[in-house]
Scaffold this active site. Structure first.
Site, PDB file in Angstrom:
ATOM      1  N   TRP A 362      -2.404  -3.701 -23.106  1.00 61.21           N
ATOM      2  CA  TRP A 362      -2.067  -4.946 -23.816  1.00 61.21           C
ATOM      3  C   TRP A 362      -2.886  -6.112 -23.279  1.00 61.21           C
ATOM      4  CZ3 TRP A 362       2.281  -8.645 -22.150  1.00 61.21           C
ATOM      5  CH2 TRP A 362       2.435  -8.649 -20.762  1.00 61.21           C
ATOM      6  N   GLU A 497       6.983  -4.391 -14.631  1.00 64.14           N
ATOM      7  CA  GLU A 497       7.031  -2.923 -14.525  1.00 64.14           C
ATOM      8  C   GLU A 497       7.824  -2.411 -13.317  1.00 64.14           C
ATOM      9  OE1 GLU A 497       2.829  -2.329 -14.637  1.00 64.14           O
ATOM     10  OE2 GLU A 497       2.813  -2.098 -16.813  1.00 64.14           O
ATOM     11  N   LYS A 610       7.584  -7.894 -10.836  1.00 61.43           N
ATOM     12  CA  LYS A 610       6.164  -7.665 -10.568  1.00 61.43           C
ATOM     13  C   LYS A 610       5.336  -8.786 -11.202  1.00 61.43           C
ATOM     14  CE  LYS A 610       2.564  -4.237 -11.570  1.00 61.43           C
ATOM     15  NZ  LYS A 610       2.311  -2.912 -12.144  1.00 61.43           N
TER      16      LYS A 610
HETATM   17  O1  IFM Z   1      -1.466  -4.000 -18.299  1.00 57.41           O
HETATM   18  C1  IFM Z   1      -1.379  -4.205 -16.934  1.00 57.41           C
HETATM   19  C2  IFM Z   1       0.085  -4.285 -16.573  1.00 57.41           C
HETATM   20  O2  IFM Z   1       0.702  -5.380 -17.204  1.00 57.41           O
HETATM   21  C3  IFM Z   1       0.258  -4.402 -15.092  1.00 57.41           C
HETATM   22  N1  IFM Z   1      -0.404  -3.299 -14.415  1.00 57.41           N
HETATM   23  C4  IFM Z   1      -1.833  -3.223 -14.712  1.00 57.41           C
HETATM   24  C5  IFM Z   1      -2.082  -3.092 -16.199  1.00 57.41           C
HETATM   25  C6  IFM Z   1      -3.585  -3.064 -16.475  1.00 57.41           C
HETATM   26  O3  IFM Z   1      -4.169  -4.270 -16.113  1.00 57.41           O
END
Ligand code: IFM
Length: 789
Positions: A362, A497, A610
């Site tokens: 995203w 996340e 996070k």
């Molecule tokens: O899309 C992101 C996510 O929001 C957080 N972890 C890393 C991903 C890739 O940048």
């Protein structure tokens, strides 16, 4: 001197001295590219510990790897120089001096290294490389060799090298093991994605064709090297998966030998290899470019760069470092996107490294897309088209989960299939994002409607946008569950996340509500304004009015989040009952550390975040929350956010400015703008944090510039830090260019459009009209209109 072709200092990013420990960092930040390909800033001759790579957008392969990879493609850069038999490289010689500069204005990487061998021979090696923006299939490298205290036989071996491997994983070593930088990557398992198809030479040019093993993509490179003097010996050397052209020259003391290498690239993705053999395509392009000459090719590329910067540059008057950081982030956005290819997007690490294996998240639609929509709308259109190109994959993903319509993969590559790994690389922890992080489908719809609002390009909806919005709406309609009178959305992961398997994530529910509302609006608009196209689309996907009215029903009745008496929106059902674990330590970048005993996989039980979730929602839907809700939620969630994603600081900077928390906002701006320049996540060697590059642009424009689209109009609520005099940027808006200069108490706006054009805008909540006849200088005061200061 090659350096004289570079821009002035404020456009340069420099390196002085060779430090093997920093080499992989510079490889990332010095990437040159043009959206079709990216080539890391490795030394042409290589070094022990290098992490080199060229990545061709859209060239993925899953052979020999657990998850599909963006393929580490054949190396076009390879040039090895020998002086009387001694190889000029950092292992074989002493490095007397080493300087490099990335000219961000023209997309050129320059280098000057002086080597001294054991015999005391000093030789200056200068190079200049570019990936053409004028002809994306073309890359160029100029090499100049000057003996400083000797006359010698100089041999130059210029290769196309197909012996490439992707990094796989580090086998298990005791925790805390560190490796010398020279052998660090040799410890890793590697994946082979390429096999040789054949090689050839024509006149003095060489050609190599490789094929990806599973995806069957043919990749052809043709290369020519032209020298400034006649060789005493020349040969074409052929070995398995490699071909090179070698020339030996007698070079006198102080004399400069110049070698120009032009390389053309073609893949069976771009051309129909059955009707035009790849080899012909590469050679035809190569002869044409060679006839123009190296300098003409470089200048043509530079001219395109100049045009891109006219629309994209952001300046911060009074802060040269911040301007440089802005340009660095914008440079990396510009080299990541290919507006000429509707089938590719931008991976989380762009084309600058193998992190996240080149997968698309995203990040593109939410963090990077605003930059393209408002500065390079034709590129934004192509990026959105990628989601149509992968719509069948999204349909398949939805079907495989028992829902109709289309569900975009959390990690997407060439087809739209879900490519997110289930496990961490060491197999110790399970990721649930592939199953549960669903909001990307609404994020794609969000990017489409934002683009259309900014450009008036409603043709995009007719071409493919409406189909995407409808098919993804359909997915939501099946994914929600009725619960009494209401609809619930269970077992999801929001942007934060740390928390999986949650019900009614406020961000996701609200975005679904918004998405279904938009789908309804577009359905009605299409039906009224474009009945023929309406019939075509709805017939093709068998969409019925009954389904559409259900969308309406769901958007009205999907569960609203709990709001505490203090006005805090509960992030998901039961969030308020999770453990309150205070953040007590900050790192050297002033970013929170995990509280003792906590890590990414056990914060579930806590209120720790996070990255922004409710705060992100308030940024994306600015019309829908009042100032007090934004302020109290920012305060509450910011103090619980660990920023373990590089997407986080930019959003906190923007929302910090909106709610008047300027000190924190500035800290977050710095963190976002310099995340790769200062390598403050410690992993820039894996590739750029592409989302953060887009987030940084948004911080300047939407944070300090206070730009939003409110009720369909441009709105600015600026704020500048004391030490800045002015910020300047441009926005593309519905076919016009809006020039913006923000100062402490006034904003100057110019509208470049057909004579007589006017544009309603708001500044700090007050209405004004911009006119193409003359620029407007509007005094503003946040305090006067009750905006947080
Ligand atoms: O899309 C992101 C996510 O929001 C957080 N972890 C890393 C991903 C890739 O940048």
């Amino acid at each position: 001197m090659l350096r004289s072709t570079l821009s002035t200092d404020e456009w340069l990013l420099t390196e002085s001295g060779f430090d093997v420990a920093k080499a992989n960092y510079f490889e990332t930040v010095f990437t040159v590219g043009n959206g079709l390909l990216g080539t890391r800033g490795s030394l042409e001759e290589g070094h022990l510990g290098e992490l080199s790579g060229t990545y061709l957008n859209g060239v993925f392969d899953s052979h020999d790897s657990p998850v599909i990879d963006l393929v580490n493609a054949p190396d076009w850069l390879s040039v090895a120089v020998r002086v009387d038999g001694v190889r000029l490289d950092v292992q074989s010689c002493t490095v007397v001096s080493h300087h490099r500069a990335l000219d961000m204005r023209h997309g050129i990487l320059w280098r000057e290294t002086v080597f001294e061998d054991d015999e005391g021979r000093r030789t200056r090696l200068e190079t200049l490389r570019f990936a053409s923006m004028a002809d994306r299939r073309l890359v160029g490298l100029r090499v100049q060799i000057t003996p400083e205290n000797h006359t010698s036989e100089v041999t130059v071996d210029s290769a196309i090298d197909g012996r490439r491997r992707n990094l796989e994983r580090l086998p298990v070593y005791p925790e805390g093991t560190t490796f010398e930088p020279e052998i660090r990557w040799e410890k890793w398992a590697r994946t082979k994605h390429l096999v040789e198809v054949g090689a050839a030479s024509e006149l003095d040019a060489i050609y190599l064709q490789m094929r990806t093993v599973d995806s069957g993509i043919h990749i052809g490179y043709a290369a020519t090297t032209q020298a400034s003097k006649t060789a005493i010996r020349q040969s074409t050397d052929r070995s398995f998966e490699r071909i090179s052209r070698t020339g030996t020259y007698e070079v006198g003391l102080g004399e400069t030998l110049r070698i120009d290498k032009l390389v053309t690239v073609a893949t069976s993705r771009d051309i129909d290899a059955d009707s035009t053999p790849l080899r012909d395509s590469c050679f035809d392009a190569l002869w044409a470019r060679r006839a123009e000459g190296f300098d003409a090719c470089r200048e043509a590329s530079s001219r395109v760069w100049e045009r891109r910067w006219t629309d994209s540059d952001c300046e911060i008057i009074g802060d040269a470092d911040a301007t440089q950081a802005m340009r660095f982030n914008i440079y990396h956005l510009l080299i990541a996107a290919n507006g000429d290819d509707n089938t590719v997007s931008i991976g989380a690490k762009s084309l600058s490294g193998e992190g996240y294996r080149g997968h698309v998240f995203w990040d593109t639609e939410i963090l990077m897309m605003p930059f393209f929509t408002y500065t390079q709308p034709e590129t934004a259109r192509a990026l959105l088209h990628y989601r149509h190109h992968t719509l069948d994959g999204a349909r398949e993903l939805s079907r495989s989960n028992g829902t109709r319509g289309a569900r975009y993969a959390w990690e997407s590559a060439d087809t739209g299939r879900e490519e997110c790994p289930q496990w961490t690389q060491d197999g110790a922890n399970r990721f649930w994002t592939r199953e549960e992080e669903l909001h990307v489908s609404a994020d794609v719809a969000y990017a489409i409607t934002t683009y259309v609002a900014a450009t008036n390009d409603t043709a995009l909806l007719l071409d493919f946008g409406a189909e995407i919005v409808f098919e993804t709406a359909r997915f939501w309609a099946d994914r929600v569950e009725p619960a009494g009178e209401r609809y619930v959305l269970k077992t999801v992961i929001g942007p934060d996340e740390f928390h999986s398997h949650v019900d009614n994530n406020a961000f996701t529910n609200r975005m679904v509500e918004w998405h279904l509302g938009q789908a309804n609006t577009i359905w009605s608009w299409l039906k009224t304004e474009h009945p023929d196209r309406f019939a075509e689309i709805t017939d093709a996907i068998a969409l019925t009015p009954t389904e559409v009215s259900r969308w309406h029903d769901i958007s009205e009745w999907i569960v609203e989040p709990v709001v505490s008496p203090e006005g805090i929106i509960e992030q998901f059902d039961g969030y308020f009952e999770r453990d309150e674990i205070p953040i007590a330590e900050w790192d050297r970048n002033d970013m929170p550390r995990y509280p003792a005993g906590y890590n990414h996989f056990n914060c579930e039980t806590t209120k720790l975040l996070k990255q922004p979730d409710v705060v992100m929602l308030m940024y994306l839907l600015p019309d829908e929350f009042d100032a007090e809700a934004k302020r109290s939620n920012f305060e509450y969630y910011e103090s619980r956010t660990l920023h373990k994603s590089s997407l986080s600081p930019a959003i906190h900077a923007i929302m910090g400015i909106e709610v008047g928390d300027f000190t924190r906002a500035l800290k977050y701006f710095t963190r976002s703008a310099f995340v790769d320049l200062h390598d403050n996540q410690g992993n820039t060697h894996e590739g750029m944090h592409a989302a953060s590059t887009g987030g940084t642009w948004q911080t300047l424009v939407c944070g300090f510039g206070g730009f939003r689209v409110l009720n369909g109009h441009m709105s600015f609520t600026p704020w500048l830090p004391e030490q800045w005099e002015e910020i300047r940027f441009r926005l593309q808006w519905r076919g016009s260019t809006v020039r913006v200069a923000v100062r402490h108490n006034e904003i100057e706006l110019g509208l470049d459009a057909a004579s007589g054009t006017t544009e309603p805008i708001m500044v700090c909540g007050r209405e004004y009209t911009l006119s193409s006849q003359r620029d407007s200088v509007i005094a503003y005061s946040r305090a006067e209109v009750g905006i947080a200061i």
